[in-house]
Design a protein around this motif. Structure first.
Motif, short mmCIF file in Angstrom:
data_model
loop_
_atom_site.label_atom_id
_atom_site.label_comp_id
_atom_site.label_asym_id
_atom_site.label_seq_id
_atom_site.Cartn_x
_atom_site.Cartn_y
_atom_site.Cartn_z
N LYS A 53 40.14 28.76 50.26
CA LYS A 53 41.47 28.77 50.84
C LYS A 53 42.10 30.16 50.88
O LYS A 53 42.89 30.46 51.78
CB LYS A 53 42.37 27.83 50.01
CG LYS A 53 43.57 27.33 50.79
CD LYS A 53 44.30 26.25 50.03
CE LYS A 53 45.71 26.07 50.60
NZ LYS A 53 46.53 25.24 49.74
N ARG A 54 41.77 31.00 49.91
CA ARG A 54 42.48 32.28 49.79
C ARG A 54 41.57 33.43 50.19
O ARG A 54 40.64 33.77 49.48
CB ARG A 54 42.95 32.51 48.36
CG ARG A 54 43.37 31.26 47.67
CD ARG A 54 44.76 31.31 47.13
NE ARG A 54 45.11 30.00 46.63
CZ ARG A 54 45.94 29.18 47.26
NH1 ARG A 54 46.49 29.53 48.40
NH2 ARG A 54 46.21 27.98 46.76
N PHE A 76 41.71 36.55 49.97
CA PHE A 76 41.43 37.65 49.06
C PHE A 76 40.45 37.24 47.95
O PHE A 76 39.63 38.03 47.50
CB PHE A 76 42.72 38.28 48.52
CG PHE A 76 43.25 37.77 47.20
CD1 PHE A 76 42.91 38.41 46.02
CD2 PHE A 76 44.09 36.69 47.16
CE1 PHE A 76 43.43 37.97 44.81
CE2 PHE A 76 44.60 36.24 45.96
CZ PHE A 76 44.26 36.88 44.77
N LYS A 108 38.33 25.50 45.51
CA LYS A 108 39.42 25.43 46.50
C LYS A 108 39.97 26.83 46.77
O LYS A 108 40.18 27.23 47.92
CB LYS A 108 40.54 24.52 45.96
CG LYS A 108 41.33 23.81 47.05
CD LYS A 108 42.41 22.92 46.46
CE LYS A 108 43.76 23.54 46.66
NZ LYS A 108 44.83 22.93 45.85
N ASP A 132 42.61 32.92 34.39
CA ASP A 132 43.44 32.48 35.51
C ASP A 132 43.22 31.00 35.78
O ASP A 132 44.14 30.27 36.09
CB ASP A 132 43.06 33.29 36.76
CG ASP A 132 44.22 34.12 37.24
OD1 ASP A 132 44.95 34.63 36.38
OD2 ASP A 132 44.39 34.25 38.46
N TRP A 170 44.49 42.66 50.27
CA TRP A 170 45.01 41.31 50.49
C TRP A 170 45.66 40.71 49.26
O TRP A 170 46.30 39.69 49.32
CB TRP A 170 43.86 40.41 51.00
CG TRP A 170 43.56 40.65 52.44
CD1 TRP A 170 44.31 41.41 53.31
CD2 TRP A 170 42.46 40.14 53.19
NE1 TRP A 170 43.72 41.40 54.54
CE2 TRP A 170 42.59 40.63 54.51
CE3 TRP A 170 41.37 39.32 52.89
CZ2 TRP A 170 41.67 40.33 55.51
CZ3 TRP A 170 40.47 39.01 53.89
CH2 TRP A 170 40.62 39.51 55.19
N MET A 171 45.46 41.35 48.11
CA MET A 171 46.05 40.82 46.90
C MET A 171 47.48 41.34 46.70
O MET A 171 48.32 40.68 46.11
CB MET A 171 45.18 41.23 45.71
CG MET A 171 45.60 40.63 44.41
SD MET A 171 45.34 41.80 43.06
CE MET A 171 46.58 42.99 43.37
N VAL A 172 47.72 42.55 47.21
CA VAL A 172 48.99 43.24 46.92
C VAL A 172 50.14 42.61 47.69
O VAL A 172 49.99 42.17 48.82
CB VAL A 172 48.84 44.74 47.26
CG1 VAL A 172 50.18 45.42 47.32
CG2 VAL A 172 47.93 45.41 46.25
N LYS A 173 51.30 42.56 47.04
CA LYS A 173 52.47 41.91 47.64
C LYS A 173 53.12 42.76 48.71
O LYS A 173 53.35 42.29 49.82
CB LYS A 173 53.51 41.63 46.54
CG LYS A 173 53.79 40.16 46.34
CD LYS A 173 54.62 39.94 45.07
CE LYS A 173 56.08 40.22 45.27
NZ LYS A 173 56.84 40.24 44.01
N ALA A 174 53.46 43.98 48.42
CA ALA A 174 54.18 44.79 49.41
C ALA A 174 53.83 46.26 49.33
O ALA A 174 53.79 46.95 50.33
CB ALA A 174 55.69 44.62 49.23
N ASP A 175 53.57 46.76 48.14
CA ASP A 175 53.36 48.19 47.97
C ASP A 175 51.88 48.52 48.19
O ASP A 175 51.06 48.33 47.32
CB ASP A 175 53.80 48.60 46.56
CG ASP A 175 53.73 50.10 46.38
OD1 ASP A 175 53.28 50.80 47.31
OD2 ASP A 175 54.13 50.58 45.30
N GLU A 222 47.15 39.65 32.73
CA GLU A 222 47.18 40.21 34.08
C GLU A 222 46.72 41.66 34.07
O GLU A 222 45.95 42.11 34.93
CB GLU A 222 48.60 40.13 34.66
CG GLU A 222 48.68 40.54 36.10
CD GLU A 222 50.11 40.76 36.55
OE1 GLU A 222 50.59 39.93 37.33
OE2 GLU A 222 50.75 41.74 36.12
#
Lengths: 211, 307
Positions: A120-121, A123, A116, A106, A174-179, A48
């Motif tokens: 679909k995503r 980001f 797909k 990944d 669009w990849m980041v969760k919250a921060d 990662e």
């Protein structure tokens, strides 16, 4: 575009040194990750760290590339123009490695799942679009390509880099969760770089006789 | 070569027996200095627990990764932040208020809590919503034993867990990334399930602060964020608690958040996961491999809707 060099003869060697220095520094992030794999210093989730790190460096180089023109306009620095092509190609290089690490580590080249993912995503869609935009720019980065296309057409094509910059930052958001702080920093940087261009255009438009 | 099932353990993952036998010694030697400063008082220090039928036989993720790669946003959003800053957390004295729809609300000190039930070793899989997983040898006791202390009213349907906020010790809470304090919740029957535990230790020692000292929730069939760390309050409610992640992004984080390979996170697939330390990805199992034990909690529910 090849910048006009207006330097005295004794300075002619400088661009070469500058380019060598920039080349070596630009390769250093890659060296860092290669060393990190060897030394197991990339944390608990090295894959990662590599995938994200390569993406971040692609974006860093994209923004550095975009900084050359405003630096010429507002700081009267011309040396960034000498290394702009190299920086742009490094942006493409790190973007390619970033994409490769996604496809490989990944997805393990599971093509149906990759396709797909792309549809679909958002980001992933945006990331892939950014890469596709960078491809023609990298392919037409040679002097020969500029000659074949003609400068006006070449310049027009290379304006795609603005869109690539915007999509790359969106991809990050669009990849980041919250921060959102880091992607926001990049958005501010990009807005500044593109905004300075707009300011310059207005400025030129208003006083066409000067410059 | 693909791992064929959840029990597949690559040879490289197996700790040599002689090292494994000396693991506590290693931990004390290597982490002793670092841990010494923030261990709970001697009487509260959990010893090694009794074995549990709920433990997996999979190889635990090494201590270094378990304690160095954490999501504990109060200390920062990078995975290394909790290990770097959690030492600032003050855990003595520590009390947990249990109130809400109960007959006997209580404030319990950590010492009292540790006397409630014998400590057990629970080696659980942990699956993060981000797509990575670990195996962690927790030390804890059934959450049900703690909840029984307060005599819940019949109207109580849910349990809300509130976690610590110490602004001077937690650099992360200075930014409104989530709605602090971090709040999570379970349906009462989920909370009473024997798999749900309060963990007070891992790898046979007191819980490191970055893992949620002095006590945290562990609900192994749900994504990791459901298992709140450093719990200070447990509240019985009639209404479904509104968790911090639900508030931050209701479209992406539901109340249940059961591990489910068939329900993707809106932005990424949940079909596979990377076990920390492994190169290839594994297939994610329904309810994180605890399907047999918990599936009856959700009979008749559409888990795509109640994600």
């Amino acid at each position: 575009m090849r910048p006009q060099l207006q330097t005295p003869a004794q300075w002619r060697l400088k661009p070469l040194w500058l380019k060598a220095l920039v080349f070596i520094s630009s390769a250093m992030p890659l060296g860092w990750y290669a060393f990190g794999i060897q030394a197991d210093s990339l944390g608990a989730n090295p894959i990662e760290a590599i995938t994200r790190g390569l993406g971040t460096w692609a974006l860093n180089f994209l923004l550095m590339t975009l900084a050359a023109t405003p630096l010429k306009h507002f700081a009267h620095w011309t040396w960034p123009l000498l290394i702009r092509r190299m920086l742009g190609l490094f942006a493409f290089f790190y973007a390619s490695l970033h994409l490769l690490s996604y496809l490989w580590f990944d997805q393990f080249f599971d093509w149906p799942s990759i396709i797909k993912d792309i549809f679909k995503r958002p980001f992933i869609t945006v990331g892939m679009a950014t890469f596709l935009l960078l491809c023609p720019l990298a392919m037409t980065s040679t002097d020969g390509a500029i000659r074949r296309l003609g400068l006006p057409r070449w310049k027009k094509l290379h304006r795609l880099v603005y869109l690539a910059g915007i999509l790359a930052v969106l991809h990050y958001f669009w990849m980041v969760k919250a921060d959102m702080r880091t992607p926001l920093m990049y958005a501010v940087g990009l807005t500044l770089l593109l905004g300075l261009r707009a300011v310059w255009l207005l400025h030129k438009h208003r006083r066409p006789n000067r410059q | 070569m693909k791992p064929s099932s959840e029990t597949y353990i690559p040879p490289s993952e197996i700790t040599p027996q002689n090292l494994y036998n000396r693991r506590r010694e290693f931990l004390r030697l290597s982490a002793g200095l670092a841990l010494a400063g923030f261990l709970p008082p001697a009487e509260a220090k959990p010893g090694s627990g009794k074995a549990s039928v709920f433990s997996t036989t999979e190889t635990p993720t090494p201590f270094k990764q378990v304690t160095g790669y954490n999501n504990f946003y109060e200390f920062g959003t990078r995975k290394e932040d909790p290990a770097a800053y959690a030492h600032q957390l003050r855990i003595t004295p520590w009390t947990v208020l249990i109130d809400g729809l109960v007959r006997k609300p209580k404030t319990l000190g950590l010492d009292d809590i540790l006397k409630i039930a014998p400590l057990e070793d629970r080696i659980y899989r942990l699956r993060c919503v981000e797509g990575w997983s670990m195996v962690i040898p927790w030390l804890g006791f059934p959450l049900a034993a703690l909840l029984r202390q307060v005599d819940a009213l019949g109207s109580a349907k849910y349990v809300e867990f509130v976690t610590a906020v110490q602004p001077d010790a937690m650099p992360g809470v200075r930014h409104k990334i989530l709605d602090w304090p971090y709040v999570e919740g379970l349906r009462l029957d989920e909370a009473m399930h024997p798999l749900s535990i309060m963990a007070v230790g891992l790898y046979g020692d007191a819980l490191p602060k970055q893992n949620g000292a002095p006590l945290r929730l562990v609900v192994p069939w749900k994504y990791g964020f459901k298992s709140g760390k450093s719990i200070v309050r447990i509240r019985f409610t009639e209404q479904m608690p509104h968790s911090s992640w639900m508030k931050a992004n209701p479209a992406e984080y539901g109340f249940y958040s059961n591990v489910n390979p068939n329900v993707d996170h809106p932005r990424w697939s949940q079909a596979k996961e990377r076990r920390i330390g492994e190169f290839l990805k594994r297939k994610t199992l329904p309810f994180n491999g605890y399907e047999q034990q918990v599936t009856q909690l959700y009979t008749g529910m559409d888990l795509k809707k109640h994600f």
